[in-house]
Design a protein around this motif. Sequence first.
Motif, PDB file in Angstrom:
ATOM      1  N   LYS A 263      30.825  28.512  34.176  1.00 15.41           N
ATOM      2  CA  LYS A 263      31.025  27.216  34.837  1.00 15.41           C
ATOM      3  C   LYS A 263      30.547  27.456  36.364  1.00 15.41           C
ATOM      4  O   LYS A 263      30.414  26.429  37.186  1.00 15.41           O
ATOM      5  CB  LYS A 263      32.717  26.950  34.842  1.00 15.41           C
TER       6      LYS A 263
ATOM      7  N   GLY B  68      34.067  24.750  30.263  1.00 12.49           N
ATOM      8  CA  GLY B  68      35.255  25.556  30.244  1.00 12.49           C
ATOM      9  C   GLY B  68      35.183  26.095  28.720  1.00 12.49           C
ATOM     10  O   GLY B  68      34.202  26.193  28.222  1.00 12.49           O
ATOM     11  N   SER B  69      36.521  26.605  28.202  1.00 15.12           N
ATOM     12  CA  SER B  69      36.429  27.690  27.260  1.00 15.12           C
ATOM     13  C   SER B  69      35.095  28.561  26.998  1.00 15.12           C
ATOM     14  O   SER B  69      34.781  28.492  26.086  1.00 15.12           O
ATOM     15  CB  SER B  69      36.519  26.691  25.731  1.00 15.12           C
TER      16      SER B  69
ATOM     17  N   GLU C 176      34.549  31.546  27.257  1.00 16.03           N
ATOM     18  CA  GLU C 176      34.836  32.752  26.348  1.00 16.03           C
ATOM     19  C   GLU C 176      34.228  32.644  24.899  1.00 16.03           C
ATOM     20  O   GLU C 176      33.902  33.623  24.338  1.00 16.03           O
ATOM     21  CB  GLU C 176      36.293  33.333  26.213  1.00 16.03           C
TER      22      GLU C 176
ATOM     23  N   ASP D 293      33.189  34.236  34.716  1.00 12.73           N
ATOM     24  CA  ASP D 293      34.414  33.301  34.564  1.00 12.73           C
ATOM     25  C   ASP D 293      35.625  33.937  35.638  1.00 12.73           C
ATOM     26  O   ASP D 293      35.656  35.102  35.982  1.00 12.73           O
ATOM     27  CB  ASP D 293      34.819  33.168  33.105  1.00 12.73           C
ATOM     28  N   ILE D 294      36.845  33.229  35.730  1.00 10.84           N
ATOM     29  CA  ILE D 294      37.792  33.582  36.287  1.00 10.84           C
ATOM     30  C   ILE D 294      38.697  34.565  35.585  1.00 10.84           C
ATOM     31  O   ILE D 294      38.731  34.078  34.373  1.00 10.84           O
ATOM     32  CB  ILE D 294      38.648  32.480  37.135  1.00 10.84           C
ATOM     33  N   VAL D 295      39.052  35.659  35.885  1.00 12.03           N
ATOM     34  CA  VAL D 295      39.876  36.407  35.187  1.00 12.03           C
ATOM     35  C   VAL D 295      41.635  36.488  35.850  1.00 12.03           C
ATOM     36  O   VAL D 295      41.238  36.735  37.291  1.00 12.03           O
ATOM     37  CB  VAL D 295      39.659  37.722  34.803  1.00 12.03           C
ATOM     38  N   GLU D 296      42.319  35.981  35.545  1.00 13.47           N
ATOM     39  CA  GLU D 296      43.517  35.945  36.144  1.00 13.47           C
ATOM     40  C   GLU D 296      44.482  37.027  35.526  1.00 13.47           C
ATOM     41  O   GLU D 296      44.493  38.351  36.022  1.00 13.47           O
ATOM     42  CB  GLU D 296      44.452  34.782  36.307  1.00 13.47           C
ATOM     43  N   SER D 297      45.275  36.960  34.294  1.00  7.58           N
ATOM     44  CA  SER D 297      46.133  37.760  33.715  1.00  7.58           C
ATOM     45  C   SER D 297      45.082  38.680  32.818  1.00  7.58           C
ATOM     46  O   SER D 297      45.556  39.859  32.221  1.00  7.58           O
ATOM     47  CB  SER D 297      47.183  37.220  32.913  1.00  7.58           C
ATOM     48  N   GLY D 298      44.075  38.164  32.360  1.00  3.57           N
ATOM     49  CA  GLY D 298      43.164  39.054  31.346  1.00  3.57           C
ATOM     50  C   GLY D 298      43.443  38.702  29.913  1.00  3.57           C
ATOM     51  O   GLY D 298      42.766  39.057  29.164  1.00  3.57           O
ATOM     52  N   LYS D 299      44.365  37.741  29.810  1.00  9.24           N
ATOM     53  CA  LYS D 299      44.840  37.479  28.335  1.00  9.24           C
ATOM     54  C   LYS D 299      43.897  36.586  27.549  1.00  9.24           C
ATOM     55  O   LYS D 299      43.517  36.966  26.420  1.00  9.24           O
ATOM     56  CB  LYS D 299      46.253  36.542  28.600  1.00  9.24           C
ATOM     57  N   THR D 300      43.218  35.846  28.257  1.00 13.84           N
ATOM     58  CA  THR D 300      42.167  35.030  27.533  1.00 13.84           C
ATOM     59  C   THR D 300      40.997  35.698  27.112  1.00 13.84           C
ATOM     60  O   THR D 300      40.791  35.537  25.964  1.00 13.84           O
ATOM     61  CB  THR D 300      41.604  33.860  28.596  1.00 13.84           C
TER      62      THR D 300
HETATM   63  C1  PRP Z   1      40.729  29.818  33.347  1.00 10.87           C
HETATM   64  C2  PRP Z   1      39.304  30.742  33.242  1.00 10.87           C
HETATM   65  C3  PRP Z   1      39.726  31.586  31.767  1.00 10.87           C
HETATM   66  C4  PRP Z   1      41.328  31.635  32.101  1.00 10.87           C
HETATM   67  C5  PRP Z   1      41.587  33.036  32.711  1.00 10.87           C
HETATM   68  O1  PRP Z   1      40.439  28.614  32.379  1.00 10.87           O
HETATM   69  O2  PRP Z   1      38.350  29.875  32.755  1.00 10.87           O
HETATM   70  O3  PRP Z   1      39.373  30.885  30.973  1.00 10.87           O
HETATM   71  O4  PRP Z   1      41.745  30.641  33.030  1.00 10.87           O
HETATM   72  O5  PRP Z   1      43.067  33.178  32.967  1.00 10.87           O
HETATM   73  P1  PRP Z   1      43.805  34.665  32.531  1.00 10.87           P
HETATM   74  O6  PRP Z   1      42.899  35.697  32.563  1.00 10.87           O
HETATM   75  O7  PRP Z   1      45.157  34.657  32.932  1.00 10.87           O
HETATM   76  O8  PRP Z   1      43.908  34.286  30.694  1.00 10.87           O
HETATM   77  P2  PRP Z   1      41.277  27.685  32.628  1.00 10.87           P
HETATM   78  O9  PRP Z   1      42.785  27.792  32.128  1.00 10.87           O
HETATM   79  O10 PRP Z   1      41.255  26.807  33.864  1.00 10.87           O
HETATM   80  O11 PRP Z   1      40.548  26.363  31.517  1.00 10.87           O
HETATM   81  P3  PRP Z   1      39.160  26.286  31.051  1.00 10.87           P
HETATM   82  O12 PRP Z   1      38.761  27.217  29.864  1.00 10.87           O
HETATM   83  O13 PRP Z   1      39.098  24.907  30.489  1.00 10.87           O
HETATM   84  O14 PRP Z   1      38.180  26.496  32.186  1.00 10.87           O
END
Ligand code: PRP
Length: 213
Positions: free
Chosen positions: A117, A140-141, A143, A156-163
Amino acid sequence: MDKIKIALAKGRLAREAIAIMKEAGIEFPDYEEKSRKLIFQDKTGRLRMIFVKPWDVPVYVEKGAADIGVVGKDVLMENNVNVYEVADLGIGICKLCVAGYENQEFNKKKKLKIGTKFSNSAKEYYNKKGIPTEVIKLNGSVELAPIMGLSDVIVDIVESGKTLKENGLVILEEIFDISARLIVNKVSLKTKSGEIDSIIEKIENVLKERRSE
Ligand code: PRP
């Protein structure tokens, strides 16, 4: 006199920003998270809180439709916005990363395909490294892109790494740290300086207290 308008994006960031404002004595009594309303008034009647999409917060603030906004550094880095960034709110902490399969081998003769994105941030990062890329802009999505063979890696953004984990991917490189920033329209900061300075000061006091805890 014109009201002060604060733009937020619904979700966790708004929840945490509203908590900071509450600690700063800025309260929106009729605010309910589940409400579909997009505008709320504070108890003094001087402030309005409006809800827009995350990518639209800097647009509203730059154009002066909102005076103040709360937005992730990721969004500010991706779009060149002409606003003042006045405080790091210390919330919404995450990282912009390159992710893909562990021990992935890349064909250096081919352009690296990136699903993201964040096409500007991705291009800038790889341009600096001198690596030729083909950036595929997604909404989005993200991954799914390497899994479906659309790209070699994602940015992409990584917060918890769970996705990433739940989709069999790992962080390959970290690009930059992200947190939510308080932004202000450049004209508003001059024309409504008394009220806006006071809001910034109250928020900065809360942040100072939080940091010292
Ligand atoms: C964001 C980002 C990852 C996820 C990361 O997606 O794009 O998919 O959060 O978070 P995590 O490391 O805690 O798992 P978002 O929820 O914004 O949805 P999106 O896929 O529609 O962009």
